[in-house]
Design a protein around this motif. Structure first.
Motif, PDB file in Angstrom:
ATOM      1  N   TYR A   1      13.755  -1.362   7.285  1.00  0.00           N
ATOM      2  CA  TYR A   1      12.344  -1.422   6.882  1.00  0.00           C
ATOM      3  C   TYR A   1      11.676  -0.086   7.193  1.00  0.00           C
ATOM      4  CZ  TYR A   1       7.468  -3.218   7.144  1.00  0.00           C
ATOM      5  OH  TYR A   1       6.110  -3.430   6.996  1.00  0.00           O
ATOM      6  N   GLU A   2      11.879   0.431   8.389  1.00  0.00           N
ATOM      7  CA  GLU A   2      11.311   1.732   8.782  1.00  0.00           C
ATOM      8  C   GLU A   2      11.840   2.841   7.870  1.00  0.00           C
ATOM      9  OE1 GLU A   2      11.621   4.911  12.481  1.00  0.00           O
ATOM     10  OE2 GLU A   2      12.165   2.812  12.830  1.00  0.00           O
ATOM     11  N   LYS A   3      13.145   2.861   7.635  1.00  0.00           N
ATOM     12  CA  LYS A   3      13.757   3.891   6.794  1.00  0.00           C
ATOM     13  C   LYS A   3      13.171   3.867   5.378  1.00  0.00           C
ATOM     14  CE  LYS A   3      18.143   3.884   9.287  1.00  0.00           C
ATOM     15  NZ  LYS A   3      19.520   3.425   9.260  1.00  0.00           N
ATOM     16  N   LEU A   4      12.994   2.672   4.844  1.00  0.00           N
ATOM     17  CA  LEU A   4      12.434   2.532   3.499  1.00  0.00           C
ATOM     18  C   LEU A   4      11.005   3.054   3.443  1.00  0.00           C
ATOM     19  CD1 LEU A   4      12.569   1.564   0.576  1.00  0.00           C
ATOM     20  CD2 LEU A   4      11.853  -0.697   1.392  1.00  0.00           C
ATOM     21  N   MET A   5      10.176   2.656   4.410  1.00  0.00           N
ATOM     22  CA  MET A   5       8.785   3.103   4.413  1.00  0.00           C
ATOM     23  C   MET A   5       8.693   4.622   4.556  1.00  0.00           C
ATOM     24  SD  MET A   5       6.755   0.485   3.932  1.00  0.00           S
ATOM     25  CE  MET A   5       7.978   0.186   2.678  1.00  0.00           C
ATOM     26  N   LEU A   6       9.508   5.181   5.442  1.00  0.00           N
ATOM     27  CA  LEU A   6       9.514   6.634   5.639  1.00  0.00           C
ATOM     28  C   LEU A   6       9.994   7.374   4.382  1.00  0.00           C
ATOM     29  CD1 LEU A   6      10.727   6.889   9.332  1.00  0.00           C
ATOM     30  CD2 LEU A   6       8.374   7.148   8.460  1.00  0.00           C
ATOM     31  N   ALA A   7      11.002   6.805   3.706  1.00  0.00           N
ATOM     32  CA  ALA A   7      11.489   7.421   2.468  1.00  0.00           C
ATOM     33  C   ALA A   7      10.396   7.390   1.403  1.00  0.00           C
ATOM     34  CB  ALA A   7      12.736   6.682   1.973  1.00  0.00           C
ATOM     35  N   CYS A   8       9.632   6.327   1.354  1.00  0.00           N
ATOM     36  CA  CYS A   8       8.562   6.225   0.353  1.00  0.00           C
ATOM     37  C   CYS A   8       7.441   7.237   0.579  1.00  0.00           C
ATOM     38  CB  CYS A   8       7.975   4.812   0.349  1.00  0.00           C
ATOM     39  SG  CYS A   8       9.019   3.577  -0.439  1.00  0.00           S
TER      40      CYS A   8
ATOM     41  N   ARG B   1       0.816  -1.216   0.000  1.00  0.00           N
ATOM     42  CA  ARG B   1       0.000   0.000   0.000  1.00  0.00           C
ATOM     43  C   ARG B   1       0.853   1.270   0.000  1.00  0.00           C
ATOM     44  NH1 ARG B   1      -4.622  -2.719   3.901  1.00  0.00           N
ATOM     45  NH2 ARG B   1      -5.463  -3.993   2.203  1.00  0.00           N
ATOM     46  N   VAL B   2       1.963   1.262   0.718  1.00  0.00           N
ATOM     47  CA  VAL B   2       2.846   2.429   0.715  1.00  0.00           C
ATOM     48  C   VAL B   2       3.445   2.619  -0.676  1.00  0.00           C
ATOM     49  CG1 VAL B   2       5.074   3.304   1.551  1.00  0.00           C
ATOM     50  CG2 VAL B   2       3.368   2.482   3.182  1.00  0.00           C
TER      51      VAL B   2
ATOM     52  N   ARG C   1       3.058   7.041  12.804  1.00  0.00           N
ATOM     53  CA  ARG C   1       2.405   5.729  12.923  1.00  0.00           C
ATOM     54  C   ARG C   1       3.309   4.637  12.361  1.00  0.00           C
ATOM     55  NH1 ARG C   1      -0.129   1.736  14.720  1.00  0.00           N
ATOM     56  NH2 ARG C   1      -2.210   1.196  13.966  1.00  0.00           N
ATOM     57  N   ILE C   2       3.916   4.902  11.220  1.00  0.00           N
ATOM     58  CA  ILE C   2       4.813   3.918  10.618  1.00  0.00           C
ATOM     59  C   ILE C   2       6.030   3.692  11.514  1.00  0.00           C
ATOM     60  CG2 ILE C   2       6.402   3.541   8.680  1.00  0.00           C
ATOM     61  CD1 ILE C   2       4.225   4.743   6.859  1.00  0.00           C
TER      62      ILE C   2
END
Length: 194
Positions: free
Chosen positions: A185-192, A147-148, A176-177
């Motif tokens: 994993y966190e860094k990737l989601m935040l970058a996206c 979804r991200v 939230r993320i």
């Protein structure tokens, strides 16, 4: 591509997992005969389809004409579905979402409701899907990543999703993320979502 990887057509996999009428809806969607978003909303067509939706649901004394409802929603663009929803509520004084909930169950109801919510407010719909991936015990990592990344491809839409998330969930999507992920994993989601 699906057939190459899994050695059978996607349609065959869908057919094996769903009931007959739900399978038919998914087949309509997979056929990709949906109107383009650039297709103009024709008021006469919307009025005709609103009447057809009513005849297929509330006007019937015995059962819902599920195929007719599915054909209408699966073939229309988001703009057309939004216009249908507004016109239905104006003409029959009931939200189309309530009519769908009353006349459908299970996967069919979920699919039609998702199509309607996405058309009515795509940013809120995606914010809700992101929250659903993180809600409860344990993050549903595959769903969150999917979804991200899907929202990430359209930067303007991602900004709308983040604003909707903050409005409806009273916190920043990034916070939230951060609470649900760690490390790379966190860094990737935040970058996206940046």
């Amino acid at each position: 591509e699906y057939q190459r990887v899994y050695r059978k057509p996607l349609e065959a996999d869908v057919a094996g997992d769903l009931s007959m009428k739900t399978e038919r809806l998914f087949s309509m969607v997979l056929a990709a005969r949906r109107a383009e978003e650039s297709t103009p909303v024709n008021p006469a067509d919307i009025e005709r389809d609103v009447t057809e939706l009513y005849r297929a649901t509330e006007a019937r004394t015995a059962g819902t004409d599920q195929v007719a409802v599915c054909q209408i929603l699966a073939s229309h663009s988001d703009g057309q579905i939004r216009a249908l929803s507004q016109a239905y509520a104006a003409k029959y004084h009931r939200p189309l979402a309530a009519v769908l909930a009353k006349n459908f169950t299970g996967h069919m109801e979920a699919a039609l409701a998702s199509m309607l919510r996405a058309a009515e407010d795509a940013a809120k719909h995606d914010a809700d899907l992101l929250e659903a991936a993180m809600k409860g015990m344990g993050t549903k990592d595959d769903l969150l990543v999917n979804r991200v990344v899907r929202c990430h491809w359209n930067r303007a839409h991602m900004q709308q999703v983040k604003a909707a998330y903050k409005h409806f969930y009273k916190t920043e999507l990034a916070r939230r993320i951060e609470g649900e992920t760690k490390g790379d994993y966190e860094k990737l989601m935040l970058a996206c979502i940046a």
